[in-house]
Design an enzyme around this catalytic site. Structure first.
Site, short mmCIF file in Angstrom:
data_model
loop_
_atom_site.label_atom_id
_atom_site.label_comp_id
_atom_site.label_asym_id
_atom_site.label_seq_id
_atom_site.Cartn_x
_atom_site.Cartn_y
_atom_site.Cartn_z
N GLY A 224 5.68 3.20 0.48
CA GLY A 224 6.27 4.27 -0.64
C GLY A 224 5.62 4.26 -1.99
O GLY A 224 4.22 4.00 -2.16
N SER B 126 0.82 -1.16 0.07
CA SER B 126 0.09 -0.22 0.00
C SER B 126 0.82 1.40 -0.17
O SER B 126 2.06 1.05 0.09
CB SER B 126 -0.99 -0.30 1.36
OG SER B 126 -0.13 0.49 2.18
N LYS B 127 0.25 2.51 -0.02
CA LYS B 127 0.89 3.67 0.05
C LYS B 127 2.05 3.77 0.94
O LYS B 127 3.03 4.44 0.82
CB LYS B 127 -0.20 4.85 0.29
CG LYS B 127 -0.65 5.35 -1.05
CD LYS B 127 0.40 6.38 -1.65
CE LYS B 127 -0.15 6.79 -3.09
NZ LYS B 127 1.23 6.71 -3.89
N ARG B 128 1.83 2.98 2.22
CA ARG B 128 2.46 3.01 3.35
C ARG B 128 4.01 2.68 2.91
O ARG B 128 4.97 3.08 3.38
CB ARG B 128 2.25 2.21 4.50
CG ARG B 128 1.10 2.86 5.43
CD ARG B 128 0.65 1.87 6.54
NE ARG B 128 0.39 0.71 6.00
CZ ARG B 128 1.07 -0.73 6.10
NH1 ARG B 128 2.19 -0.57 6.71
NH2 ARG B 128 0.59 -1.76 5.69
#
Ligand code: GLU
Length: 448
Positions: free
Chosen positions: A221, A217-219
């Protein structure tokens, strides 16, 4: 029978790593088998679907080198290729299901009646035999069988229904998609059965996890394909990297191009084990591809990053710049990094910012050392044959005569020319920069 596969994105966001991975495996299978790769836009979510996202997805695919044979832009024998233009087909078949007693109406909505005990097992090309029955479609709380909405009140089809109608009429032979869709497959099989259609083969692809083993996910990067482009990764490397997630071209075959991958790809050799997205691996693969580029292509790739850093690229000719990059050898894992490592060929400004000889850090020039350095550099600048070997021979002769260490002198030269602790052979750098430029830099530092 000709293989026909499809990538069916919903245009509700950019092309992400997961989508790119799915598109790529479909592409590989189509190219491996000499079949067709279809792009179908699943835009039934009218609120969230946009033309812009559709275009971003397509250009992301093009960037990765995933060309399709049929699609909304190209047309083809089984179009249209946007679900929003296929509503008649969904309505007709819903009517048919209702007429035959498989579905009922609730206002404008059409709902599929799920009966107990229907055998829905299937052989997934990747996951093997998956045993299920319609009883698996019960509501967890009430235990009742949950009927499947085919058409919503506004006339729009649901995903599970539209996908069946489209895969059937588009003559799709293999449905290759993320493993998060395994749980949808029984519902789709139920609809195939009711319509009397032969279902395609299903091949679900392993999930992609971050290094922390959590769903990507976005976490973690960057996740959109374009973010990788903007960070200086090459399409060839991102392609190579994604192909290695859940598949392997062979024991010692980590680096390959599209054609090689398309020759070697086997759908049945895709692994079930979740694949881990390892940015270090991507860096390694990118560096390998960067090394293999011919000088002109390499220059084309690096130039925009020099420009972005505000360097006066236009003042130099391409032959000089390409040679500078050749001299850089395999340095730099990304185009951006290579551009940053080689900025001193294009401008003296960043060198001045990096190295201040007055300080002690990293290499200072003491007033005691300065006269000796001046002597050394004057001798070098007087070398009639401005070439790496001649310069080095002259430098060696000088340090031997003075009984000093070459390292101390060469290091100062390196800092004065590049502002960096590491660089290619400094006499080679000096040769390429040219006598005048070397002189100018040394003069600036009061070293000649
Ligand atoms: N539009 C669906 C998605 O993006 C397609 C799934 C499928 O390939 O069946 O998840």
């Amino acid at each position: 029978m000709e293989t026909r596969v499809r990538f069916a994105p919903s245009p509700t966001g950019a092309l992400h790593i997961g989508g790119g991975h799915t598109a790529l495996f479909n592409w590989l299978w189509a190219r491996r088998t000499g079949g067709k790769f279809v792009l179908r836009i699943e835009d039934t979510d009218r609120e969230r679907s946009t033309q812009e996202y559709e275009e971003t997805i397509m250009s992301g695919m093009r960037w990765l080198g995933l060309d399709w044979d049929e699609g909304p832009d190209l047309g083809g024998p089984y179009g249209p290729y946007r679900q929003s233009s296929r509503l008649d087909l969904y309505w007709e078949n819903a009517e048919k299901l209702a007429a035959e007693g498989h579905a009922y109406k609730d206002g404008n909505a059409v709902i599929f009646k799920v009966l107990p005990n229907v055998e829905l097992s299937f052989d997934d090309v990747v996951y093997g035999r998956i045993e299920t029955k319609s009883d698996g479609l019960r509501d967890r709380e009430s235990g009742d069988l949950k009927d499947i909405v085919l058409l919503k009140g506004d006339g729009m089809p649901t995903y599970n229904y539209a996908v069946v109608v489209d895969d059937h009429f588009m003559k799709i032979t293999h449905v290759i998609r993320g493993e998060d869709h395994i749980s949808n497959t029984p519902k789709q099989l139920l609809i195939y059965k009711a319509l009397g259609w032969e279902p395609p083969l299903f091949a679900h692809l392993p999930m992609i996890l971050g290094k922390d083993k959590k769903k990507l996910s976005k976490r973690h990067g960057a996740t959109s394909v374009y973010e990788f482009r903007d960070m200086g990764y090459m399409p060839d490397s991102v392609f190579n990297f994604l192909a290695n997630l859940g598949w392997s071209a062979g024991e010692d075959k980590e680096i390959f191009d599209r054609e090689e991958a398309a020759e070697l790809f086997e759908l049945s050799r895709v692994t079930r084990k979740p694949a881990v997205f390892d940015p270090d691996k991507l860096n390694f693969i990118n560096q390998e591809h960067l090394k293999r580029l011919d000088p002109t292509t390499r220059l084309g790739l690096i130039k925009p990053f020099w420009k972005e850093a505000g360097l006066p690229v236009e003042e130099y000719d391409d032959a000089y710049l390409a040679e500078a990059l050749t001299l850089m050898g395999g340095r730099g894992q990304t185009a951006k990094e290579l551009a940053a490592f080689s900025d001193y060929y294009v401008s003296f400004e960043p060198v001045k910012e990096r190295w201040k000889p007055e300080g002690v850090s990293p290499v200072g020039v003491t007033e005691e050392l300065r006269p000796k350095l001046k002597d050394f550099f004057s001798v070098l600048l007087a070398e009639p044959h401005w070439a790496a070997e001649a310069l080095e021979t002259r430098a060696r002769a000088w340090v031997e005569e003075k009984g000093v260490k070459m390292k101390d002198y060469a290091m100062t030269l390196r800092y004065a020319l590049t502002g960096m602790k590491v660089s290619p052979g400094i006499f080679e750098v000096a040769t390429l920069l040219g006598r005048d430029e070397v002189k100018r830099r040394l003069e600036f530092y009061d070293l000649v």
